[in-house]
Design a protein around this motif. Structure first.
Motif, PDB file in Angstrom:
ATOM      1  N   GLN A  64      18.820  26.643 -39.812  1.00 46.58           N
ATOM      2  CA  GLN A  64      18.598  25.255 -39.401  1.00 46.58           C
ATOM      3  C   GLN A  64      19.665  24.710 -38.464  1.00 46.58           C
ATOM      4  OE1 GLN A  64      16.377  24.180 -43.644  1.00 46.58           O
ATOM      5  NE2 GLN A  64      17.953  22.801 -42.881  1.00 46.58           N
ATOM      6  N   ALA A  65      20.844  25.296 -38.474  1.00 46.28           N
ATOM      7  CA  ALA A  65      21.931  24.798 -37.619  1.00 46.28           C
ATOM      8  C   ALA A  65      22.501  25.889 -36.726  1.00 46.28           C
ATOM      9  CB  ALA A  65      23.042  24.182 -38.468  1.00 46.28           C
ATOM     10  N   PHE A  66      22.860  27.034 -37.319  1.00 41.80           N
ATOM     11  CA  PHE A  66      23.608  28.031 -36.551  1.00 41.80           C
ATOM     12  C   PHE A  66      22.777  28.684 -35.443  1.00 41.80           C
ATOM     13  CE2 PHE A  66      25.123  32.517 -36.127  1.00 41.80           C
ATOM     14  CZ  PHE A  66      26.259  32.216 -35.390  1.00 41.80           C
ATOM     15  N   LEU A  67      21.600  29.206 -35.777  1.00 41.71           N
ATOM     16  CA  LEU A  67      20.817  29.878 -34.740  1.00 41.71           C
ATOM     17  C   LEU A  67      20.365  28.906 -33.636  1.00 41.71           C
ATOM     18  CD1 LEU A  67      18.746  32.504 -36.775  1.00 41.71           C
ATOM     19  CD2 LEU A  67      20.936  32.789 -35.581  1.00 41.71           C
ATOM     20  N   PRO A  68      19.932  27.684 -33.973  1.00 40.15           N
ATOM     21  CA  PRO A  68      19.638  26.736 -32.883  1.00 40.15           C
ATOM     22  C   PRO A  68      20.869  26.405 -32.035  1.00 40.15           C
ATOM     23  CG  PRO A  68      18.577  26.031 -34.904  1.00 40.15           C
ATOM     24  CD  PRO A  68      19.474  27.171 -35.276  1.00 40.15           C
ATOM     25  N   PHE A  69      22.035  26.317 -32.678  1.00 40.82           N
ATOM     26  CA  PHE A  69      23.279  26.067 -31.936  1.00 40.82           C
ATOM     27  C   PHE A  69      23.547  27.195 -30.951  1.00 40.82           C
ATOM     28  CE2 PHE A  69      27.908  26.892 -31.712  1.00 40.82           C
ATOM     29  CZ  PHE A  69      28.352  25.691 -31.168  1.00 40.82           C
ATOM     30  N   ILE A  83      30.297  30.783 -36.160  1.00 43.40           N
ATOM     31  CA  ILE A  83      29.936  29.984 -37.340  1.00 43.40           C
ATOM     32  C   ILE A  83      30.883  28.796 -37.468  1.00 43.40           C
ATOM     33  CG2 ILE A  83      29.991  29.942 -39.864  1.00 43.40           C
ATOM     34  CD1 ILE A  83      27.464  31.175 -39.126  1.00 43.40           C
ATOM     35  N   ASP A  84      32.201  29.053 -37.375  1.00 40.92           N
ATOM     36  CA  ASP A  84      33.168  27.961 -37.446  1.00 40.92           C
ATOM     37  C   ASP A  84      32.926  26.951 -36.330  1.00 40.92           C
ATOM     38  OD1 ASP A  84      34.363  29.157 -39.620  1.00 40.92           O
ATOM     39  OD2 ASP A  84      36.041  30.010 -38.493  1.00 40.92           O
ATOM     40  N   GLN A  85      32.616  27.438 -35.153  1.00 42.87           N
ATOM     41  CA  GLN A  85      32.370  26.561 -34.018  1.00 42.87           C
ATOM     42  C   GLN A  85      31.141  25.686 -34.261  1.00 42.87           C
ATOM     43  OE1 GLN A  85      31.738  28.706 -30.393  1.00 42.87           O
ATOM     44  NE2 GLN A  85      32.172  26.956 -29.085  1.00 42.87           N
ATOM     45  N   CYS A  86      30.097  26.272 -34.812  1.00 45.45           N
ATOM     46  CA  CYS A  86      28.871  25.520 -35.114  1.00 45.45           C
ATOM     47  C   CYS A  86      29.126  24.456 -36.167  1.00 45.45           C
ATOM     48  CB  CYS A  86      27.795  26.485 -35.580  1.00 45.45           C
ATOM     49  SG  CYS A  86      26.326  25.684 -36.269  1.00 45.45           S
ATOM     50  N   VAL A  87      29.816  24.826 -37.250  1.00 47.32           N
ATOM     51  CA  VAL A  87      30.105  23.866 -38.323  1.00 47.32           C
ATOM     52  C   VAL A  87      30.912  22.690 -37.782  1.00 47.32           C
ATOM     53  CG1 VAL A  87      31.389  23.530 -40.473  1.00 47.32           C
ATOM     54  CG2 VAL A  87      29.927  25.554 -40.184  1.00 47.32           C
ATOM     55  N   LYS A  88      31.926  22.985 -36.985  1.00 47.15           N
ATOM     56  CA  LYS A  88      32.754  21.926 -36.404  1.00 47.15           C
ATOM     57  C   LYS A  88      31.920  21.012 -35.513  1.00 47.15           C
ATOM     58  CE  LYS A  88      37.207  21.214 -34.121  1.00 47.15           C
ATOM     59  NZ  LYS A  88      38.424  21.889 -33.589  1.00 47.15           N
ATOM     60  N   HIS A  89      31.064  21.595 -34.717  1.00 46.24           N
ATOM     61  CA  HIS A  89      30.182  20.813 -33.838  1.00 46.24           C
ATOM     62  C   HIS A  89      29.290  19.874 -34.658  1.00 46.24           C
ATOM     63  CE1 HIS A  89      27.305  20.047 -30.544  1.00 46.24           C
ATOM     64  NE2 HIS A  89      26.356  20.314 -31.432  1.00 46.24           N
ATOM     65  N   CYS A  90      28.671  20.402 -35.710  1.00 47.36           N
ATOM     66  CA  CYS A  90      27.758  19.589 -36.533  1.00 47.36           C
ATOM     67  C   CYS A  90      28.492  18.448 -37.219  1.00 47.36           C
ATOM     68  CB  CYS A  90      27.074  20.467 -37.574  1.00 47.36           C
ATOM     69  SG  CYS A  90      25.933  21.697 -36.898  1.00 47.36           S
ATOM     70  N   ILE A  91      29.634  18.752 -37.829  1.00 46.18           N
ATOM     71  CA  ILE A  91      30.347  17.734 -38.599  1.00 46.18           C
ATOM     72  C   ILE A  91      30.998  16.710 -37.678  1.00 46.18           C
ATOM     73  CG2 ILE A  91      32.273  17.336 -40.178  1.00 46.18           C
ATOM     74  CD1 ILE A  91      31.538  19.967 -41.548  1.00 46.18           C
ATOM     75  N   ASN A  92      31.655  17.152 -36.614  1.00 44.17           N
ATOM     76  CA  ASN A  92      32.297  16.198 -35.701  1.00 44.17           C
ATOM     77  C   ASN A  92      31.277  15.262 -35.063  1.00 44.17           C
ATOM     78  OD1 ASN A  92      34.772  17.312 -36.278  1.00 44.17           O
ATOM     79  ND2 ASN A  92      35.113  18.203 -34.257  1.00 44.17           N
ATOM     80  N   LYS A 103      38.613   5.721 -38.845  1.00 44.38           N
ATOM     81  CA  LYS A 103      39.506   6.887 -38.748  1.00 44.38           C
ATOM     82  C   LYS A 103      39.133   7.876 -39.848  1.00 44.38           C
ATOM     83  CE  LYS A 103      44.371   8.361 -38.704  1.00 44.38           C
ATOM     84  NZ  LYS A 103      44.079   9.443 -37.739  1.00 44.38           N
ATOM     85  N   VAL A 104      38.659   9.023 -39.425  1.00 43.36           N
ATOM     86  CA  VAL A 104      38.264  10.079 -40.365  1.00 43.36           C
ATOM     87  C   VAL A 104      39.057  11.335 -40.017  1.00 43.36           C
ATOM     88  CG1 VAL A 104      36.369  11.400 -41.375  1.00 43.36           C
ATOM     89  CG2 VAL A 104      35.939   9.102 -40.444  1.00 43.36           C
ATOM     90  N   ASP A 105      39.883  11.789 -40.953  1.00 36.61           N
ATOM     91  CA  ASP A 105      40.611  13.045 -40.776  1.00 36.61           C
ATOM     92  C   ASP A 105      39.738  14.170 -41.319  1.00 36.61           C
ATOM     93  OD1 ASP A 105      42.738  11.656 -39.717  1.00 36.61           O
ATOM     94  OD2 ASP A 105      43.956  11.732 -41.546  1.00 36.61           O
ATOM     95  N   VAL A 106      39.399  15.112 -40.456  1.00 41.63           N
ATOM     96  CA  VAL A 106      38.538  16.227 -40.842  1.00 41.63           C
ATOM     97  C   VAL A 106      39.352  17.513 -40.842  1.00 41.63           C
ATOM     98  CG1 VAL A 106      36.407  17.482 -40.376  1.00 41.63           C
ATOM     99  CG2 VAL A 106      36.583  15.060 -39.752  1.00 41.63           C
ATOM    100  N   SER A 107      39.338  18.225 -41.961  1.00 48.16           N
ATOM    101  CA  SER A 107      39.996  19.525 -42.069  1.00 48.16           C
ATOM    102  C   SER A 107      38.941  20.572 -42.375  1.00 48.16           C
ATOM    103  CB  SER A 107      41.047  19.517 -43.187  1.00 48.16           C
ATOM    104  OG  SER A 107      42.062  18.569 -42.932  1.00 48.16           O
ATOM    105  N   TYR A 108      39.033  21.704 -41.683  1.00 44.00           N
ATOM    106  CA  TYR A 108      38.076  22.787 -41.878  1.00 44.00           C
ATOM    107  C   TYR A 108      38.697  23.908 -42.698  1.00 44.00           C
ATOM    108  CZ  TYR A 108      35.238  20.237 -38.603  1.00 44.00           C
ATOM    109  OH  TYR A 108      34.493  19.243 -38.013  1.00 44.00           O
ATOM    110  N   ASP A 109      37.849  24.667 -43.373  1.00 40.91           N
ATOM    111  CA  ASP A 109      38.331  25.666 -44.318  1.00 40.91           C
ATOM    112  C   ASP A 109      39.191  26.738 -43.667  1.00 40.91           C
ATOM    113  OD1 ASP A 109      35.682  26.494 -43.175  1.00 40.91           O
ATOM    114  OD2 ASP A 109      36.128  28.332 -44.255  1.00 40.91           O
ATOM    115  N   TYR A 110      39.036  26.951 -42.373  1.00 41.54           N
ATOM    116  CA  TYR A 110      39.771  28.008 -41.683  1.00 41.54           C
ATOM    117  C   TYR A 110      41.065  27.516 -41.045  1.00 41.54           C
ATOM    118  CZ  TYR A 110      37.328  25.755 -37.803  1.00 41.54           C
ATOM    119  OH  TYR A 110      36.830  24.812 -36.931  1.00 41.54           O
TER     120      TYR A 110
END
Length: 257
Positions: A64-69, A83-92, A103-110
């Protein structure tokens, strides 16, 4: 001038409405819950009542997100870990659209700090948010491994191990009170014997995927997704090329330049 703030329902509704259709789940928490289970060196520097949220990806995220991205990006701007790039794109994009001016501080698992420590401990955050249960050696009385290091693993009550913890959001300046109550995560592996089996499957046989089925999952990775994650990271761009998601190669890069 004070920053705009949000409340629990703002966050729950807005994030869920946007991210659920892309295969993500969202779980609000207070930063104090997270800090309470960690040593002071690992604390996040926000007031205890600061509103946060943990974001998980479900098996549906891949289709639903990664392959369309990937289809929309082609070769343009593809990183070593798409995958990390897609997740960051979706959430940001979701944060920017849903919370303008907040102001939202976003931290990613990697992501890592300069000290090489992770920006946040994903499994601890997901546990205290009530999303998943983080099973560790300390949850097993008289465990059989002695001093051997056995890593813990999170289990989702509906997905088993077929999910990933992707990000933690902190809504700076937004503090919440009794409207957000902490709920313990479902203990879906309650017996000592099953917990021993789970940690052994995760630590010793993680590549056979068996630990993921410790509870009957309502959804698992598709065959295509299993092939992707079974492929060594250095070969995944080649796999995406074989699937037709990375097209154009140098010709496209030349045109972009």
């Amino acid at each position: 001038m004070a920053l705009p703030t949000v409340n629990v329902e703002d966050v729950r509704k807005a994030l869920s409405n946007h991210l659920s259709k892309m295969g993500f789940e969202v779980y609000p928490l207070k930063i104090g819950w997270y800090n309470a289970v960690l040593s002071p060196l690992l604390h996040l520097s926000y007031p205890d009542d600061t509103l946060g949220a943990v974001v998980l990806s479900t098996p549906a995220m891949f289709e639903q997100a990664f392959l369309p991205f990937m289809e929309s990006r082609g070769w343009k701007g593809v990183s070593a870990d798409p995958i990390d790039q897609c997740v960051k794109h979706c959430i940001n994009n979701t944060v920017s659209e849903c919370f303008p001016g907040v102001k939202v501080d976003v931290s990613y698992d990697y992501e890592m700090l300069p000290s090489r420590k992770p920006k946040f401990l994903a499994q601890s955050a997901a546990h205290v948010a009530g999303a998943v249960y983080y099973y560790q050696c300390s949850d097993i009385p008289d465990h059989p491994w002695g001093e051997k290091k056995m890593f813990g693993v999170c289990i989702h009550p509906r997905l088993g191990g077929w999910f990933a913890i992707r990000a933690m959001l902190v809504f700076v300046g937004s503090e919440v009170g009794s409207e957000l109550q902490q709920t313990a995560p479902p203990d879906c592996v309650p017996t000592r014997e099953d917990r021993i089996q789970l940690l052994e499957d995760f630590n010793l046989r993680w590549q056979d995927w068996s630990y993921r089925d410790v509870v009957p999952p309502v959804q698992t990775y598709s065959q295509k997704q299993r092939e992707y994650f079974s492929t060594p990271p250095a070969q995944r761009l080649d796999l995406l090329t074989d699937w037709g998601y990375l097209t154009g190669g140098d010709e496209d890069n030349t045109q972009e330049n």
